[in-house]
Design an enzyme around this catalytic site. Structure first.
Site, mmCIF file in Angstrom:
data_model
loop_
_atom_site.group_PDB
_atom_site.id
_atom_site.type_symbol
_atom_site.label_atom_id
_atom_site.label_comp_id
_atom_site.label_asym_id
_atom_site.label_seq_id
_atom_site.Cartn_x
_atom_site.Cartn_y
_atom_site.Cartn_z
ATOM 1 N N ASP A 33 2.627 -1.439 0.944
ATOM 2 C CA ASP A 33 4.061 -1.653 0.867
ATOM 3 C C ASP A 33 4.689 -0.680 1.865
ATOM 4 O O ASP A 33 4.048 0.284 2.289
ATOM 5 C CB ASP A 33 4.544 -1.372 -0.562
ATOM 6 N N ASP A 41 8.618 0.574 2.072
ATOM 7 C CA ASP A 41 9.597 1.512 1.516
ATOM 8 C C ASP A 41 9.057 2.173 0.251
ATOM 9 O O ASP A 41 8.680 1.501 -0.697
ATOM 10 C CB ASP A 41 10.914 0.797 1.208
#
Length: 180
Positions: free
Chosen positions: A7, A9
């Protein structure tokens, strides 16, 4: 092939409840860029799968997103590594797409890109339940980091088999030690 799905952020860069909207606001978490470079130099393929509903919300545009990703890639390249693939979901939560995590669309795109039937055993690193669940659909192994929203995520029941680490650098140390 050794592949990892990250991922963005809260895993690679600092997260913001107000959204990360520009390259200037895109600030790497200490150690994350070096960790990606170490993986890359050790022969791992690195893919990033990121929900970017700020696009649908009109908070930033594709030029801004491209600039953020170019900054991320440039920083990794300066450390001698590379990110092999970045996929994003531009939709909002109500748009009914198949790519927004926790749905598996981006993970299917990653598997197809690397010509894999699934992502069985592939580490899927995230800071939220949606990241962990999206990776599980195609057989990935969930890794939760405590950065970003990770501390909040720890307050709920985690998917079976989830391994928990302080940050991306800790995940990478673990994976590289397991490689021998």
């Amino acid at each position: 092939m050794k592949l990892i799905v990250l991922d963005r952020d809260g895993v690679i860069n600092e997260d913001s409840d107000a959204f990360v909207k520009s390259a200037e606001e895109w600030i790497p978490i200490p150690g994350s860029i070096e960790a990606i470079a170490y993986l890359s130099k050790a022969g791992w393929k690195v893919a990033v799968a990121t929900n970017q509903s700020g696009l649908a919300r009109g908070l930033f545009d594709m030029t801004d997103l491209t600039d953020m990703h170019l900054k991320m890639q440039q920083l990794v390249m300066e450390q001698g590594g590379q990110i092999d693939l970045i996929v994003h979901c531009p939709h909002g939560p109500q748009d009914g797409c198949n790519c927004r995590k926790p749905l598996p669309g981006m993970f299917r795109t990653i598997a197809e890109h690397f010509r894999l039937p699934d992502l069985k055993g592939v580490p899927a690193v995230g800071d939220s339940h949606r990241d962990l669940h999206a990776g599980l659909v195609l057989g990935g192994k969930p890794y939760l980091v405590k950065t970003g929203k990770g501390q909040r995520t720890l307050q709920n029941i985690l998917p079976p088999g989830t391994q928990v680490f302080d940050d991306l650098a800790s995940v990478v140390d673990h994976l590289l030690k397991a490689d021998g």
